[in-house]
Design an enzyme around this catalytic site. Sequence first.
Site, PDB file in Angstrom:
ATOM      1  N   PRO A 109      50.640 -24.348 -18.636  1.00  0.00           N
ATOM      2  CA  PRO A 109      50.866 -23.507 -17.538  1.00  0.00           C
ATOM      3  C   PRO A 109      50.127 -24.008 -16.383  1.00  0.00           C
ATOM      4  CG  PRO A 109      50.223 -22.310 -19.522  1.00  0.00           C
ATOM      5  CD  PRO A 109      50.025 -23.726 -20.028  1.00  0.00           C
ATOM      6  N   ASP A 152      42.985 -18.806 -12.666  1.00  0.00           N
ATOM      7  CA  ASP A 152      42.350 -17.714 -13.176  1.00  0.00           C
ATOM      8  C   ASP A 152      42.538 -16.510 -12.401  1.00  0.00           C
ATOM      9  OD1 ASP A 152      41.760 -19.099 -15.546  1.00  0.00           O
ATOM     10  OD2 ASP A 152      39.705 -19.583 -14.913  1.00  0.00           O
ATOM     11  N   THR A 186      42.425 -21.716  -8.080  1.00  0.00           N
ATOM     12  CA  THR A 186      42.013 -21.389  -9.691  1.00  0.00           C
ATOM     13  C   THR A 186      43.396 -20.530 -10.128  1.00  0.00           C
ATOM     14  OG1 THR A 186      40.873 -19.996 -11.189  1.00  0.00           O
ATOM     15  CG2 THR A 186      40.717 -19.324  -8.935  1.00  0.00           C
ATOM     16  N   MET A 231      44.900 -19.114 -21.022  1.00  0.00           N
ATOM     17  CA  MET A 231      43.741 -19.275 -20.510  1.00  0.00           C
ATOM     18  C   MET A 231      43.195 -18.237 -19.888  1.00  0.00           C
ATOM     19  SD  MET A 231      43.998 -23.281 -19.049  1.00  0.00           S
ATOM     20  CE  MET A 231      43.553 -24.678 -20.066  1.00  0.00           C
TER      21      MET A 231
END
Lengths: 388, 388
Positions: free
Chosen positions: A294, A134, A132, A176
């Site tokens: 990205p 994130d 991920t 994001m």
Amino acid sequence: MPQTFVIAQGGGPTAVINQTLAGIVLEARRRHPGAKVLGARHGVRGIRDGDYVDLSDIPEEQLRRIAATPSAALGSTRDKPDAAYCDVVLSGLKKVGADAFVYIGGNDTAGTQQILTDASGGGMAFVHAPKTIDNDLMENDHTPGFISAAEFVAGAFLSIDLDFRALPGIYVGIVMGRHAGFLTAAAAAWRDEDSDGPHLLYVPERAFSVPRFVSDIKETMGRYGRCVVAISEGVSTADGRSLVESLVSPDRLERDAHGNVKLSGSDLNRALEQALAEGLPGTRARVDALGYVPRGYVGAVNHTDAQEAFDAGVFAVEVAERGGGSVALQEDDGKTVIRQVALSDVAGKTRHMPDDFMLTDVNHIAQPGLDYLKRLVPGKFPIGRPFV
Amino acid sequence: MPQTFVIAQGGGPTAVINQTLAGIVLEARRRHPGAKVLGARHGVRGIRDGDYVDLSDIPEEQLRRIAATPSAALGSTRDKPDAAYCDVVLSGLKKVGADAFVYIGGNDTAGTQQILTDASGGGMAFVHAPKTIDNDLMENDHTPGFISAAEFVAGAFLSIDLDFRALPGIYVGIVMGRHAGFLTAAAAAWRDEDSDGPHLLYVPERAFSVPRFVSDIKETMGRYGRCVVAISEGVSTADGRSLVESLVSPDRLERDAHGNVKLSGSDLNRALEQALAEGLPGTRARVDALGYVPRGYVGAVNHTDAQEAFDAGVFAVEVAERGGGSVALQEDDGKTVIRQVALSDVAGKTRHMPDDFMLTDVNHIAQPGLDYLKRLVPGKFPIGRPFV
């Protein structure tokens, strides 16, 4: 010992998720000559529909080329299976005689593996391999995919700041990240001097307020004559609502198949543009979402990230032999080590930025956060200081 | 022979405009030992305000580092001087004893040099050194800055297409370009097979229609199950109005200091999102502006572009010695050559894509356009074909 492996990829693609795929395939074939290795197309959906690509005999050279290519080569899915869906997936896995199912993805993917483990009653190994941008998986120091995305974001904001030195104004870049601000914080990784942008960071870990946003930018404009801002799409106001929910009327909110509010899009851009037009009238301002570039830009695949993603795939085969679990990248004395952790420690949970990564009085990164980022994405573009 | 050079940078920054600056400074110092070399901050504005940085003795090493750094190190401006402004600039140049003024920029910058030439009555050399990611200067095969930006755009769309193979839907990426579609067309430079995105290109050289846009996308969705679109911010409807003017009510249009309508921004994003939501309801769709990242991303500085930009700066010193003019990159038997052209042939004019660069029946690139792009931005990232 497993003789039939099923592999799938879930959630948002990354620059290196195919490295993990290649790591699993090559290691499974190395340790289990003659093993059947099936790739399910579009995650669990492919298992449900019996849609596989046979990876048992694909030449290593082809796999290595796919490994070096961003995005999910098997296709991905946003499906989060419930118990009934998981039953269908279990049947599908049994139909192809699977001994092990390795699912590459984030915390939702780990959650699927947890449900499948509980429902299967044993006899099959369920493995979660991490992925991920994130960077929000529990038990992980960082996650495969994050470094490449972070490097892109750091470079993009370094570039944007140079651009706004030349032609001053306000720039707001939306990054994001629904719940964790790591990727947005990465915008500040390559700052060098106090005057360098991004000058402000807004992350989901801190309550967002429009008046504060406007006054922060006013202050920065007064100090440097320009202001570069990085903001997570997932920032929330103090009442817990996402920014887009706070700013846009409920009937206009867009939702995805899971009922999640669509965080980015022109509504968020427009709301931020309007706040700036009202708070700083006449000042040149630009609001852009960095969007999907990205997470999988071919020109920003980081070598360490790629190697770690591959190694995580290799280790996932060992975890399958041990009966299943989750693969985690952990830090040990400054080095990254790959360990097995329990699915339940990762599944459905979100790792946030440690509180000391952000300053408390200013919307900016603190030294521990910067140290963390500099360890993962050391600067790589020497900059000649501009004359303005 | 010139003994005092003034240099300035105008218009939007590029990844390599500082190479041209360094080329001018180093060549002026080499050919004219002891010469004074002044950099005006923020273009003609710095000359008007007497705001200079003395480049006469800056170490070459520092200049080389600045050369390798994107954006305009001297700062830039959007000022387009009229006759009165030019008088002030002329006085400013005389005040510092300038023999030559080299202004790096696009066709507006060439226009300024033309006005100054006409107003000066001789005795000073006015040189235009080319720069623009738009690639829209007459007399030029291509312009310094274009190759790096084109390479970024080609890579971004290659990456986005891989992303949308994994998670299908519609992606619309808005690319800079007010009058010329070269940079948008570059999105297609690295396509390999018919199914590869971008599947549709909309450029200012072709009239845009929303119904056609929607039907094009519907057709592509039917064929490939996804659709990746590149669209210039400057596309116009058949009545000659820019898309944003056609879609947004006049009282809401934003304009810059020159009265130019602000082409990008949330209004354009939203209008396109709405067209898709109405035309293809329920289909996942994302509209993003690539924004400023392509024009100066530190990770996508192309070597050839950098060298040509430097060489254009070196040659600008020779043009100054010849009394002034514009520097152009031209093509000769597949090679780039640098020649002097008349300011009047470049000033205020726009070079559009040749008509045969785009297909006539489909919104896509034609072979001559592709050949042109492949000459300038040959593919550099070998891709492993995905399984979906």
